[in-house]
Motif scaffolding. Structure first.
Motif, short mmCIF file in Angstrom:
data_model
loop_
_atom_site.label_atom_id
_atom_site.label_comp_id
_atom_site.label_asym_id
_atom_site.label_seq_id
_atom_site.Cartn_x
_atom_site.Cartn_y
_atom_site.Cartn_z
N LEU A 228 1.19 -1.24 0.11
CA LEU A 228 -0.26 0.26 -0.33
C LEU A 228 1.26 1.09 0.70
N PRO A 229 0.29 2.31 -0.40
CA PRO A 229 -1.14 2.45 -1.18
C PRO A 229 -1.39 2.99 -2.43
N TRP A 230 -0.05 1.18 -3.48
CA TRP A 230 -0.31 1.84 -4.64
C TRP A 230 -1.65 1.26 -5.50
N ALA A 231 -2.16 -0.11 -4.33
CA ALA A 231 -2.88 -0.31 -5.07
C ALA A 231 -4.44 0.22 -4.72
N VAL A 234 -4.90 2.67 -7.21
CA VAL A 234 -5.45 3.08 -9.03
C VAL A 234 -6.62 2.73 -8.56
N GLU A 235 -7.12 1.98 -7.96
CA GLU A 235 -8.49 1.95 -7.35
C GLU A 235 -8.52 3.64 -7.08
N THR A 236 -8.59 4.33 -5.86
CA THR A 236 -8.63 5.64 -6.01
C THR A 236 -8.33 6.63 -7.24
N SER A 237 -8.00 6.22 -8.44
CA SER A 237 -7.61 7.15 -9.86
C SER A 237 -8.31 6.58 -10.84
N GLY A 238 -8.93 5.27 -10.14
CA GLY A 238 -10.16 4.97 -11.54
C GLY A 238 -9.60 4.55 -12.66
N TYR A 239 -8.33 3.47 -12.42
CA TYR A 239 -8.36 3.02 -13.74
C TYR A 239 -7.57 1.30 -12.64
N LEU A 300 -5.07 12.54 11.98
CA LEU A 300 -4.63 11.53 10.60
C LEU A 300 -4.13 12.64 9.74
N GLU A 301 -4.73 13.90 9.19
CA GLU A 301 -4.64 15.38 8.76
C GLU A 301 -2.63 15.11 8.91
N SER A 302 -2.95 15.23 10.35
CA SER A 302 -1.26 15.65 10.50
C SER A 302 -0.48 14.86 10.02
N ILE A 303 -0.53 12.97 9.91
CA ILE A 303 -0.09 12.15 9.48
C ILE A 303 0.11 12.05 7.97
N VAL A 304 -1.14 12.34 6.93
CA VAL A 304 -0.61 12.41 6.23
C VAL A 304 0.12 13.63 5.92
N LYS A 305 -0.22 15.02 6.55
CA LYS A 305 0.90 15.71 5.65
C LYS A 305 2.02 15.10 5.91
N SER A 315 -1.19 9.82 -3.19
CA SER A 315 -1.87 11.39 -2.60
C SER A 315 -2.30 11.16 -1.56
N ARG A 316 -3.46 12.18 -0.89
CA ARG A 316 -4.01 11.77 0.42
C ARG A 316 -4.48 10.48 0.23
N GLU A 317 -6.26 10.71 -0.65
CA GLU A 317 -6.81 9.78 -1.08
C GLU A 317 -6.28 8.60 -0.82
N ALA A 318 -5.21 8.48 -1.17
CA ALA A 318 -4.94 6.64 -0.96
C ALA A 318 -4.16 6.66 0.40
N ILE A 319 -3.60 7.64 1.05
CA ILE A 319 -3.08 7.21 2.55
C ILE A 319 -4.04 7.33 3.02
#
Length: 376
Positions: A228-231, A234-239, A300-305, A315-319
């Motif tokens: 993760l988060p590569w799988a 591709v899911e959150t990006s739609g392909y 959570l946003e702090s970890i994402v940052k 990407s934020r969404e994938a994380i």
């Protein structure tokens, strides 16, 4: 007035000398404090597997008393392997089968802990999913026989082995995929010389989304098993679509062993306190991630940052998808050495021909860095 001027002049002179002394002493003390720390340089790959190391470095490096903790990102596993085996760095975070193979090659290091548990997934493109028809919710996607039988059917129809991209052939991912396919009667080859319905190929994790895109553009079946988060990307990006998560293929108490933390014998002997300190703060960072995922919001946003600061390709969404508290497909708990958990991986890796020789797990591991031991 002359007397007053003399006193003022004398006072200014004394103040100047005092300030100069304090500045010199303060700089010297700071220099002594910094020089007393021992450099601990660690190698990592841009994966969710190594998020705890990033958080430990960003949040806690300045608090460390014994370690001057430094991290360096590597582009792929072979570069990391070569650099670590050179002996020029102190630590590395490595997939367990690859680490065992490195130990067989040159046993100048020991396994001192885990970086995470679980944490990889199989992603498939639309061409495969048209026949599989995955459940809409990722929580409902389990490693049943649908993907395995579809891969076998496509192979029989086309006469061409289906390539599945792995981060490295000697990866935990290879072990997981081998076990999944074996349970459903499908063979996998880890070389291009052995014919099988599925062939594992090595593709660096950041390039795996491009791999699945390129195959899809040529109307070819495509899949990869990556950390993760590569799988999720591709899911959150739609392909692409997440077919299943490794935790469901390799059930194990607290989560299966994946990436492990290594330290050279030299660093263990000469920088023992510093290695223990880094290990303790990595586990603390893991706790931070677990709290953030359960509470969400600002934490959570702090970890994402922090993660995006060092790995902007995530990407934020994938994380956030990778750290979903409902799915819990990767976790940063129970990070001490797990000998039985490693044996599970090693036995399957040997059976599948992913590694050629076993290691003596007792010799390979060093449990003095287990956190309860450290805290005593």
């Amino acid at each position: 007035m002359e007397v007053l001027d003399k006193y003022l002049l004398k006072f200014r002179f004394i103040y100047f000398i005092s300030s100069l002394f304090l500045a010199t002493y303060g700089s010297s003390a700071l220099a002594d404090s910094t020089s007393s720390k021992q450099t601990i340089k660690a190698l990592y790959i841009p994966l969710a597997d190594h998020y705890a190391a990033l958080v430990a470095y960003d949040r806690y490096a300045s608090q460390m008393k014994f370690a001057d903790f430094q991290i360096e990102q590597m582009k792929n596993w072979d570069l990391l392997r070569a650099y670590f085996q050179s002996g020029d760095v102190d630590m590395a975070f490595v997939m367990s089968p690859l680490a065992m193979d490195m130990f067989i090659e040159k046993p100048h290091f020991r396994w001192i802990g885990l970086m995470h548990r679980d944490g990889n997934a199989l992603a498939i493109n639309d061409l495969i999913n048209e026949q599989v028809n995955l459940a809409e919710k990722r929580t409902d996607r389990k490693p049943d026989d649908s993907v395995a039988l579809t891969l076998k059917r496509l192979y029989l129809e086309t006469g061409k082995s289906i390539e599945i991209a792995m981060p490295h052939l000697k990866a935990t991912h290879s072990v997981v995929l081998y076990r999944y396919l074996k349970e459903h009667g499908v063979n996998i080859s880890f070389t291009r010389y052995e014919e099988a319905p599925v062939t594992a190929i090595s593709v660096a994790p950041p390039k795996s989304p491009s791999f699945i895109k390129a195959k899809s553009n040529r109307n070819q079946a495509a899949a990869f098993e990556q950390s993760l988060p590569w799988a999720d990307i591709v899911e959150t990006s739609g392909y692409g679509h997440v077919a299943w998560y490794s935790k469901d293929v390799m059930p194990w108490k607290n989560g299966h062993v994946e990436c492990i933390s290594l330290a050279t014998d030299k660093a263990i002997n000469e920088k023992n306190k510093a290695i223990k300190e880094v290990t303790r703060f990595i586990q603390k960072a893991g706790e931070d991630i677990e709290i953030a995922r359960s509470e969400g919001g600002i934490k959570l946003e702090s970890i994402v940052k922090i993660i995006r600061k060092y790995i902007p390709a995530h990407s934020r969404e994938a994380i956030i998808a990778s750290l979903d508290p409902e799915l819990r497909v990767i976790n940063y708990q129970h990070l001490n050495v797990d000998k039985a958990g490693l044996k599970q991986i090693m036995d399957l890796a040997l059976e599948g021909g992913i590694i050629m020789k076993p290691v003596d797990i007792e010799s390979f591991s060093d449990t003095q860095f287990d956190i309860k031991t450290i805290d005593k």
